[in-house]
Design an enzyme around this catalytic site. Structure first.
Site, PDB file in Angstrom:
ATOM      1  N   TYR A 220     -17.026   1.162  62.408  1.00  0.00           N
ATOM      2  CA  TYR A 220     -16.164   2.274  62.813  1.00  0.00           C
ATOM      3  C   TYR A 220     -15.349   1.787  64.013  1.00  0.00           C
ATOM      4  O   TYR A 220     -15.900   1.538  65.081  1.00  0.00           O
ATOM      5  CB  TYR A 220     -16.993   3.506  63.186  1.00  0.00           C
ATOM      6  N   HIS A 403     -19.181  17.000  55.286  1.00  0.00           N
ATOM      7  CA  HIS A 403     -19.550  15.822  56.089  1.00  0.00           C
ATOM      8  C   HIS A 403     -21.050  15.756  56.327  1.00  0.00           C
ATOM      9  O   HIS A 403     -21.664  16.710  56.814  1.00  0.00           O
ATOM     10  CB  HIS A 403     -18.830  15.869  57.442  1.00  0.00           C
TER      11      HIS A 403
END
Length: 729
Positions: A220, A403
C-alpha cells in the site's frame, strides 16, 4: 445427376456463406462489448462482455493469443478456486477437429462434461496463433454444476493446456496441473443511464510520481499531492483510473483522500509505504474519499443531479493518493505512475454528494475466532442516529463500496423501516478483499430519518491459529460499507461496537468459568487472544454479540457526536438486560404474562424500538408468542432467560434440568446452583444464596418466605441494576 447435385450444393453453400458473412458484419457493427479485462499477466486471454437484462443472459467474447491447437477453458467459481468450477472449454483433437463444451471440475480439479450444455457458442474463429469465441449463457441455468451469476463480485477462472487429446478430455484432464489463474470483476453491472458532462468540464490528475514498486506481493503506497487552486466551488462529476501501460495486473486498486484541514494548514510531503512507521501524523486527517478505482472498474459517473464539492473558501488543496500494488510474481525494478483522473465543472448541480460510513467501528472490541468457515459480525446504524442525522426528506444512496480486510467473504447491508425489512441496500455473496470497487446501484435507494441500516460481514478464518482482532492493520479486520449519496448531510459516521462493559463481563466470565488468562488489566486484543477457542467458546462470543448492549458512533463531519438520543434505546437493555421500567411490579401482577401485557404495544416501536427487531426480531415479541405458558427455551436465549426462570411456579426439577435449559444456560448458571437440592422446599436460606451466587440482600429469608413466589417478590428491587452480574454475560 451427381454433378448437378454438386453444383446446386455449391451454389446454395455459396449463397449461405455470403448471407451469413453479411449477417456477421451487421452483428459486428451492432454488437457491443463495453467491458473488457485481461485474465492473465501475459495478456494471452482477453475477456469482454455485455449484459442483457431483458433476456437474463451475459454475452462473452474471448480473444486468445494462443495457437488454435491448444486447449483452454474460461469460467467461474465461488472465490477463484480451480476445483468445483464451471467452465466453457475449447479443445482440438489430434485429428484437428475443434470442440466446444460446457464442463465442470470436481473437488480434485478434474474436468467432466456437463450433461446439460448451457454455454451457447455464437461464433468462432481459429488461426495458427489465435482463437476468437463469442458465446452466451443465462444468469441462472438451474444446473447444479453451473455457477449462478449475480450482481456481486464474480471470480473468472481460466486454464491453458498444450496437451493433445483424442476424442474426449472428460475425466482425463486435471486442470490444477495446467497453467491457470483468476480475475475478479463485477460481471452483472447495473444498467445506469449515461449522464452527459457539462460543456465547461475540465480534468486534472492525481498520479504516482514514478514509484519504484517494491518486490513484495502486497504494497500500500501513499503519496501526498495538491489540487489545482480553486477559489470558487466546483463539482466533481466523474473520475476514472489511469493505469500505466503494462501494469493492468499490477495495480489492484487506488483511492484519493481529501485532507480535512484548514486551507492555511500545511500537510508535510510523504511518498512511501502506507503501513510503515514514521508517517506524518497530520495524514490522519486525509480520510475523505473523493475518488477511487479498482481492477476491472470502468469510469465512475455521478448522477446528473449531484457532484462532489471541491474548492472554495477555506478548502484545503492537500490530498493523499493510496495505491495497492498486487505484485504476485514479486518482480523488482518496476516503476509506476498510475493514478486517477477527475472531471470537474463550475456548473454546479442541484445537490452536493457525500460519503457516509456504515458498519462496525474501527476498534479491537470485535474479534473473529479461529478455524471458522463463516463467522458473522454486524454493525448497526440505528434509527435514533438517522433521526437526528438525516434531513427531513432523507437521502438517496446511488453507490456503495463494501470493505473488509483479508478474512471477509460475504458482505451485505439491510434496510429496515418501522420494523419492516425493505430491499437490501447492497450485497456481495462472493466478496473479495482484493476487489473493492465503488459500485453504482441499479437505482438510488431512498433512506429516511428513522430508518436503520444493518451491515453484516461474514469472515473465514479456517487457517487462523488464534482470533483475528478488529483494527487498522491489514492482518486485523474491518466491516464497513461506504455509501455514496445526496444531498450532503452532516452525518458522516453511523457505526456501532459491542458495549465495553458487556465485553469486560464476558472476559471476566471466561476467566472464572474456562480459566482463561483474561484479565481486567489487559487490553481487548490481549484478552481475546488469551481465550482457548473451542466450538463452545465461539458460541458464547456469538451470543454476546447478538444480545449485549452496543455503543454507537453517530458522528458529524467534524468528528463530534450528535446528541445522545441513541442511549434511550439501549438503556432498555441495561445491566440487568431488561430494565426496571419493563419488568416492574405491573408486569408481574395477577395478570401474569397475559396477551395484554406482552403485546406489540409494549415490545413494539414505542418501547424497545426497531433495535428489538434487530436483536430478537419483532415476531418474537408478538402477542402470539408471549401468550400464557409459551416461554419455551427457544424464545429466550442465553442471557434473556430471566422471565423463564423466575416465572410463577417454574422452579421445578424439570425446568432446571439439562434437557430443558440449553447447554449454555447450564454452563452460565451451573447445575450446582440450580440443582434439585437448592430448589427444594425450605432451602432458600441465606447460606445458600450467598454473595458468591446471588446477592444476600435480594435472596434473603424474607423474600423466599414459606417457599412461595408471591406477586410482590419479583419487584423493582429484584430486577434492578446489578442483580444479574457476570453470570448473565
Amino acid at each position: 445427376m451427381l454433378r448437378h447435385c454438386g453444383i446446386n450444393i455449391t451454389v446454395y453453400l455459396f449463397v449461405f456463406i455470403h448471407v451469413f458473412a453479411r449477417a456477421m458484419t451487421v452483428l459486428d457493427k451492432d454488437r457491443s462489448y463495453p467491458y473488457s479485462v485481461f485474465l492473465d499477466t501475459q495478456k494471452k486471454l482477453n475477456f469482454s462482455w455485455n449484459v442483457d437484462y431483458t433476456r437474463q443472459k451475459v454475452e462473452i467474447k474471448l480473444g486468445t493469443d494462443i495457437p488454435g491447437t491448444m486447449t483452454f477453458g474460461v469460467g467461474f467459481s465461488d472465490y477463484g478456486e480451480i476445483k468445483n468450477a464451471d467452465f466453457a472449454v475449447f479443445w482440438t483433437s489430434s485429428k484437428g477437429v475443434h470442440h466446444f463444451q460446457d464442463m465442470y471440475t470436481d473437488e480434485h480439479s478434474i474436468l467432466h462434461s456437463d450433461k446439460k450444455q448451457d454455454y451457447y457458442l455464437r461464433r468462432a474463429h481459429t488461426g495458427r496463433h489465435h482463437v476468437i469465441l463469442e458465446l452466451s449463457r443465462k444468469f441462472e441455468t438451474c444446473d447444479k454444476y453451473d455457477y449462478q451469476l449475480d450482481g456481486g463480485t464474480t471470480h473468472i477462472v481460466y486454464f491453458m493446456s498444450s496437451e493433445v487429446n483424442e476424442n474426449s478430455i472428460s475425466g482425463r484432464l486435471n486442470v490444477s496441473y495446467q497453467e491457470h489463474g483468476l480475475q475478479r470483476v463485477q460481471l452483472l453491472k447495473p444498467e445506469v443511464r449515461k449522464t452527459p458532462l457539462p460543456k465547461d468540464t475540465w480534468t486534472f490528475e492525481v498520479t504516482a510520481p514514478n514509484i519504484g514498486v517494491p518486490s513484495s506481493e502486497t504494497t500500500y503506497w501513499w503519496y501526498t499531492a495538491k489540487l489545482p487552486p480553486l477559489n470558487m466551488k466546483h463539482h466533481i462529476v466523474k473520475y476514472e483510473g489511469i493505469i500505466q501501460a503494462g501494469h493492468e495486473n499490477l495495480v489492484h486498486h487506488m483511492e484519493v483522500f481529501h485532507c480535512e484541514v484548514a486551507s492555511n494548514e500545511i500537510i508535510r510531503y510523504y511518498n512511501g509505504p502506507g503501513l510503515s512507521e514514521g508517517k506524518p501524523t497530520e495524514l490522519e486527517a486525509c480520510r475523505k474519499v473523493i475518488g477511487a478505482w479498482a481492477m476491472g472498474a470502468s469510469a465512475m459517473v455521478l448522477p446528473e443531479e449531484a457532484g462532489f464539492p471541491l474548492g472554495g473558501q477555506n478548502y484545503s488543496r492537500y490530498v493523499l493518493l493510496e495505491v495497492h500494488y498486487n505484485n504476485v510474481e514479486q518482480k523488482s525494478g518496476m516503476v509506476d505512475a498510475s493514478g486517477i483522473r477527475f472531471y470537474v465543472t463550475s456548473t454546479l448541480r442541484r445537490y452536493d454528494a457525500g460519503i457516509m460510513e456504515l458498519g462496525l467501528e474501527y476498534t479491537n472490541k470485535m474479534a473473529i475466532p479461529p478455524r471458522q468457515e463463516l463467522f458473522s459480525l454486524t454493525g448497526y446504524c440505528i434509527e435514533e442516529c438517522t433521526k437526528v442525522g438525516l434531513p427531513y426528506g432523507g437521502i438517496y444512496v446511488y453507490a456503495s463500496q463494501l470493505h473488509t480486510h483479508l478474512t471477509g467473504r460475504r458482505v451485505y447491508t439491510k434496510h429496515v423501516r418501522y420494523g419492516k425489512e425493505l430491499p437490501e441496500l447492497n450485497r456481495d455473496n462472493h466478496y473479495s478483499p482484493h476487489f473493492q470497487e465503488i459500485r453504482r446501484l441499479t437505482r438510488p435507494v431512498h433512506v429516511l430519518p428513522g430508518d436503520a441500516l444493518v451491515t453484516t460481514c461474514e469472515d473465514r478464518t479456517l487457517e487462523k491459529a488464534n482470533a483475528t482482532i478488529g483494527g487498522f492493520a491489514i492482518t486485523d479486520e474491518m466491516c464497513v460499507n461506504y455509501i455514496h449519496y445526496y444531498p450532503l448531510t452532516n452525518l458522516e459516521v453511523c457505526k456501532s461496537s459491542v458495549s465495553t462493559r458487556a465485553l469486560q463481563k464476558f472476559f471476566s466470565f471466561m476467566n472464572q468459568w474456562d480459566v482463561d488468562k483474561t484479565s481486567p488489566n489487559k487490553g481487548d486484543r490481549d484478552n481475546y487472544q488469551s481465550i482457548r477457542w473451542t466450538p463452545l467458546t465461539t458460541v458464547l462470543l456469538k451470543t454476546l454479540y447478538k444480545t449485549a448492549p452496543i455503543a454507537m458512533q453517530c458522528n458529524q463531519s467534524d468528528g463530534t457526536r450528535f446528541s445522545c438520543w441513541y442511549i434511550r434505546c439501549w438503556y432498555i437493555f441495561s445491566v440487568g438486560i431488561f430494565s426496571v421500567v419493563i419488568f416492574s411490579v405491573l408486569i408481574f401482577s395477577v395478570g401474569l404474562f397475559s396477551v395484554g401485557i406482552f403485546n406489540v404495544s409494549i415490545f413494539g416501536v414505542g418501547i424497545l424500538s426497531e433495535l428489538v427487531y434487530i436483536q430478537c426480531c419483532v415476531g418474537i415479541f408478538s402477542a402470539g408468542i408471549f401468550s400464557v405458558g409459551i416461554f419455551s427455551v427457544g424464545i429466550f436465549s442465553v442471557v434473556i432467560c430471566s422471565v423463564l426462570i423466575f416465572s410463577v411456579g417454574l422452579f421445578s426439577v424439570g425446568i432446571f434440568s439439562v434437557g430443558i435449559l440449553s447447554e449454555l444456560i447450564y454452563i452460565l448458571y451451573c447445575v450446582v446452583v440450580f440443582s434439585v437440592v437448592i430448589f427444594s422446599v425450605g432451602i432458600f436460606s441465606v447460606g445458600i444464596f450467598s454473595v458468591g451466587i446471588y446477592d444476600v440482600v435480594i435472596f434473603s429469608v424474607g423474600i423466599f418466605s414459606a417457599g412461595i413466589f408471591s406477586v410482590g417478590i419479583f419487584s423493582v428491587v429484584i430486577f434492578s441494576v446489578g442483580i444479574y452480574s457476570v453470570l448473565l454475560y
